[in-house]
Design an enzyme around this catalytic site. Structure first.
Site, PDB file in Angstrom:
ATOM      1  N   GLU A   1       0.699  -1.309   0.072  1.00  0.00           N
ATOM      2  CA  GLU A   1       0.067  -0.246   0.093  1.00  0.00           C
ATOM      3  C   GLU A   1       0.886   1.260   0.136  1.00  0.00           C
ATOM      4  OE1 GLU A   1      -3.306  -1.973   2.814  1.00  0.00           O
ATOM      5  OE2 GLU A   1      -2.600  -0.033   3.350  1.00  0.00           O
TER       6      GLU A   1
ATOM      7  N   CYS B   1       3.068   7.797   2.036  1.00  0.00           N
ATOM      8  CA  CYS B   1       3.731   6.789   2.792  1.00  0.00           C
ATOM      9  C   CYS B   1       4.012   5.738   2.091  1.00  0.00           C
ATOM     10  CB  CYS B   1       2.676   6.487   3.913  1.00  0.00           C
ATOM     11  SG  CYS B   1       3.350   5.124   5.067  1.00  0.00           S
TER      12      CYS B   1
ATOM     13  N   CYS C   1       7.217  -8.170   6.172  1.00  0.00           N
ATOM     14  CA  CYS C   1       8.474  -7.918   6.802  1.00  0.00           C
ATOM     15  C   CYS C   1       8.877  -8.964   7.631  1.00  0.00           C
ATOM     16  CB  CYS C   1       8.152  -6.735   7.811  1.00  0.00           C
ATOM     17  SG  CYS C   1       9.652  -6.133   8.742  1.00  0.00           S
TER      18      CYS C   1
ATOM     19  N   CYS D   1       7.873  -7.565  14.336  1.00  0.00           N
ATOM     20  CA  CYS D   1       7.566  -6.762  15.901  1.00  0.00           C
ATOM     21  C   CYS D   1       6.295  -7.296  16.296  1.00  0.00           C
ATOM     22  CB  CYS D   1       7.479  -5.294  15.741  1.00  0.00           C
ATOM     23  SG  CYS D   1       9.164  -4.958  14.751  1.00  0.00           S
TER      24      CYS D   1
ATOM     25  N   GLU E   1      10.669  -3.076   6.284  1.00  0.00           N
ATOM     26  CA  GLU E   1      11.735  -2.452   6.901  1.00  0.00           C
ATOM     27  C   GLU E   1      12.602  -2.098   5.909  1.00  0.00           C
ATOM     28  OE1 GLU E   1      13.018  -1.405   9.994  1.00  0.00           O
ATOM     29  OE2 GLU E   1      14.634  -0.738   8.706  1.00  0.00           O
TER      30      GLU E   1
ATOM     31  N   SER F   1      11.939   5.563   7.898  1.00  0.00           N
ATOM     32  CA  SER F   1      11.694   4.956   9.407  1.00  0.00           C
ATOM     33  C   SER F   1      12.596   3.484   9.467  1.00  0.00           C
ATOM     34  CB  SER F   1      10.346   5.040   9.647  1.00  0.00           C
ATOM     35  OG  SER F   1       9.797   4.325  10.876  1.00  0.00           O
TER      36      SER F   1
ATOM     37  N   LEU G   1      11.182   3.056  18.344  1.00  0.00           N
ATOM     38  CA  LEU G   1      11.718   2.504  19.902  1.00  0.00           C
ATOM     39  C   LEU G   1      10.594   1.869  20.348  1.00  0.00           C
ATOM     40  CD1 LEU G   1      14.423   3.133  21.091  1.00  0.00           C
ATOM     41  CD2 LEU G   1      13.393   5.124  22.400  1.00  0.00           C
ATOM     42  N   HIS G   2       9.679   2.622  20.542  1.00  0.00           N
ATOM     43  CA  HIS G   2       8.354   1.824  21.309  1.00  0.00           C
ATOM     44  C   HIS G   2       8.521   1.374  22.902  1.00  0.00           C
ATOM     45  CE1 HIS G   2       7.091   1.929  17.244  1.00  0.00           C
ATOM     46  NE2 HIS G   2       7.776   1.111  16.846  1.00  0.00           N
TER      47      HIS G   2
ATOM     48  N   ASN H   1      -2.799   0.632  16.950  1.00  0.00           N
ATOM     49  CA  ASN H   1      -4.039   0.406  16.145  1.00  0.00           C
ATOM     50  C   ASN H   1      -4.203  -1.132  16.146  1.00  0.00           C
ATOM     51  OD1 ASN H   1      -5.826   0.432  13.862  1.00  0.00           O
ATOM     52  ND2 ASN H   1      -4.036   0.000  12.756  1.00  0.00           N
TER      53      ASN H   1
ATOM     54  N   CYS I   1     -10.288  -0.632   1.797  1.00  0.00           N
ATOM     55  CA  CYS I   1      -9.067  -0.911   1.632  1.00  0.00           C
ATOM     56  C   CYS I   1      -8.718  -2.408   2.326  1.00  0.00           C
ATOM     57  CB  CYS I   1      -8.062  -0.026   2.228  1.00  0.00           C
ATOM     58  SG  CYS I   1      -6.236  -0.794   2.037  1.00  0.00           S
TER      59      CYS I   1
HETATM   60  N1  SAH Z   1       9.740  -1.079   9.209  1.00  0.00           N
HETATM   61  C1  SAH Z   1       9.836   0.244   9.694  1.00  0.00           C
HETATM   62  C2  SAH Z   1       8.794   1.234   8.956  1.00  0.00           C
HETATM   63  C3  SAH Z   1       7.168   0.593   8.719  1.00  0.00           C
HETATM   64  S1  SAH Z   1       6.329   0.650  10.062  1.00  0.00           S
HETATM   65  C4  SAH Z   1       9.678   0.440  11.023  1.00  0.00           C
HETATM   66  O1  SAH Z   1       9.352  -0.371  11.674  1.00  0.00           O
HETATM   67  O2  SAH Z   1       9.968   1.734  11.509  1.00  0.00           O
HETATM   68  C5  SAH Z   1       5.878   2.324  10.422  1.00  0.00           C
HETATM   69  C6  SAH Z   1       5.586   2.607  11.888  1.00  0.00           C
HETATM   70  O3  SAH Z   1       4.307   2.036  12.239  1.00  0.00           O
HETATM   71  C7  SAH Z   1       6.672   2.071  12.813  1.00  0.00           C
HETATM   72  O4  SAH Z   1       7.166   3.092  14.068  1.00  0.00           O
HETATM   73  C8  SAH Z   1       5.568   0.867  13.669  1.00  0.00           C
HETATM   74  O5  SAH Z   1       6.288   0.425  14.909  1.00  0.00           O
HETATM   75  C9  SAH Z   1       4.347   1.493  13.692  1.00  0.00           C
HETATM   76  N2  SAH Z   1       3.564   0.368  13.641  1.00  0.00           N
HETATM   77  C10 SAH Z   1       3.426  -0.927  13.185  1.00  0.00           C
HETATM   78  N3  SAH Z   1       2.169  -1.547  13.566  1.00  0.00           N
HETATM   79  C11 SAH Z   1       1.452  -0.685  14.326  1.00  0.00           C
HETATM   80  C12 SAH Z   1       0.396  -0.766  15.049  1.00  0.00           C
HETATM   81  N4  SAH Z   1      -0.382  -1.835  14.977  1.00  0.00           N
HETATM   82  N5  SAH Z   1      -0.185   0.349  15.676  1.00  0.00           N
HETATM   83  C13 SAH Z   1       0.429   1.491  15.531  1.00  0.00           C
HETATM   84  N6  SAH Z   1       1.686   1.611  15.233  1.00  0.00           N
HETATM   85  C14 SAH Z   1       2.077   0.486  14.315  1.00  0.00           C
HETATM   86 FE1  SF4 Z   2       8.491  -4.967  10.083  1.00  0.00          FE
HETATM   87 FE2  SF4 Z   2       8.483  -2.198  10.805  1.00  0.00          FE
HETATM   88 FE3  SF4 Z   2       6.522  -3.926  11.277  1.00  0.00          FE
HETATM   89 FE4  SF4 Z   2       8.631  -4.270  12.847  1.00  0.00          FE
HETATM   90  S1  SF4 Z   2       7.055  -2.402  12.764  1.00  0.00           S
HETATM   91  S2  SF4 Z   2       7.570  -5.935  11.717  1.00  0.00           S
HETATM   92  S3  SF4 Z   2      10.193  -3.495  11.356  1.00  0.00           S
HETATM   93  S4  SF4 Z   2       7.175  -3.241   9.402  1.00  0.00           S
END
Ligand code: SAH
Ligand code: SF4
Length: 372
Positions: A97, A110, A117, A121, A172, A203, A226-227, A303, A346
């Protein structure tokens, strides 16, 4: 020569395009001409390139092509948000997307870098889908090309339709290094999209060695997912942290800033997950952790998606978290929701994917990431 062997000029970086023209016995300036036609005028065929001789056009027709990824669907939300589902080579479910979020004079696109990926995470629906494949540079820059063309004929001197790009779609970006660097180079190049380096943001969840590589190749802005304020919690949420812990990640961020030609900050992304990383002590720990890094913090309320096992934090909890950081002197933004009315459509269109619901929620307030 068959179509499959043709060189796709859409994804060639400026250097590679020059190399290509030299390799077929043509002058360098041809690369500039063709680059402008493709990226600034949106040309889809060589026929359109009226300042290129007929003979050369025929030659190009024979050995190369301008091939954008296929658009499966385009949705335009009431608030102007546009979303594309794009099928990449290989067909089938190889969809990604791209989302464009307009905001006054600004419009932030975006962009995805991979189908799926591999980094898994724990709170990310893309991660749950697993890794399918890397996008090519043409498929990455093709998302920008498609977004701009969706407004009608391209005119480089007219109002800019995409002012900011964030590599925050699926995947990523630092795990698909060369194509991502090539595509970002085109985004910023004067003969292509001409975006300012402050308005192109990558990112990453923290592929540390590639951050050191990145600053040798480009000077885009950097956002770090970071999270969590400590390794124990981050190991759970962002598994790549076990390989590259927080201290190494922050050192890489500092190195990145130190090696940029201008003064910039890192954007710290922090997905706020109810009861997991949203407590006041986490905010205090985060404030302490980042005290020596030039940064801004972007809070993204989690989300939810089916079977994620996590919950969205309350607005109050997010605000409390924000206030602690703000009181400690940080600029902290919180995502708000946009493009809601096209999410369902979507979700249906990419229904082939696992657990793919309301993804665009995580793209929200991208403008804040690129506010400089
Ligand atoms: N892989 C890269 C870029 C894509 S994700 C990265 O991890 O930075 C873009 C952003 O969305 C990241 O900060 C990711 O942690 C966040 N993200 C992923 N899933 C999410 C969710 N379910 N709710 C909120 N943010 C989320
Ligand atoms: Fe991949 Fe980014 Fe999602 Fe982590 S947050 S699984 S690095 S897309």
């Amino acid at each position: 020569m068959t179509d499959t062997q043709k060189v796709n000029l859409l994804g060639l970086s400026p250097d590679k395009l020059i190399e290509f023209f030299e390799s077929i016995g043509e002058k360098k300036f041809r690369a500039t001409q063709v680059m402008k036609w493709i990226h600034q005028k949106g040309a889809e065929s060589f026929e359109e390139m009226t300042d290129v001789s007929k003979k050369l056009r025929a030659k190009l027709e024979d050995i190369c092509e301008i091939r954008a990824p296929e658009i499966v669907s385009q949705n335009i939300s009431n608030d102007g948000t546009r979303k594309w589902v794009i099928r990449t080579a290989g067909g089938g479910n190889n969809c990604v997307e791209a989302v464009l979020i307009p905001d006054g004079e600004r419009a932030t696109l975006c962009v995805s870098s991979q189908v799926g990926c591999s980094l898994d995470c724990s709170f990310c629906s893309t991660g749950k889908q697993g890794f399918n494949r890397n996008l090519t540079a043409a498929e990455i820059i093709g998302q920008v090309w498609i977004a701009i063309k969706s407004f009608g004929p391209m005119d480089h001197n007219g109002p800019r339709r995409v002012t900011n790009v964030v590599m925050m779609g699926m995947g990523e970006p630092l795990m698909n290094f060369e194509p991502v660097v090539d595509a970002m180079t085109l985004m910023m190049h004067d003969n292509a999209y001409g975006l300012s380096k402050r308005r192109v943001t990558l990112s990453t969840s923290g592929v540390v060695p590639r951050i050191y590589d990145l600053v040798k190749r480009t000077d885009v802005s950097l956002a770090i997912s970071l999270h969590a304020p400590n390794n124990q919690l981050r190991n759970e949420l962002v598994p790549i942290n076990k390989k590259y812990p927080i201290e190494e990640l922050l050192a890489a961020c500092q190195h990145y800033l130190d090696n940029l030609p201008d003064k910039r900050h890192i954007t710290i992304e922090y997905t706020v997950i109810a009861g997991v990383n949203d407590q006041e002590h986490h905010a205090h720990e985060l404030a302490k952790l980042l005290e020596n890094l030039e940064c801004k913090i972007n809070l993204i309320p989690f989300n939810p998606f089916p079977n994620s096992g996590y919950e969205k934090p309350s607005n109050n909890q997010t605000r409390r978290f924000q206030k602690i950081l703000a009181d400690a002197g940080y600029t902290v933004t919180v995502r708000t929701t946009r493009g809601d009315d096209i999410d369902a459509a979507c979700g249906q269109l990419v229904g082939d994917f696992l657990d793919r619901t309301r993804r665009s929620d995580k793209y929200i307030e991208l403008k804040q990431v690129t506010d400089n």
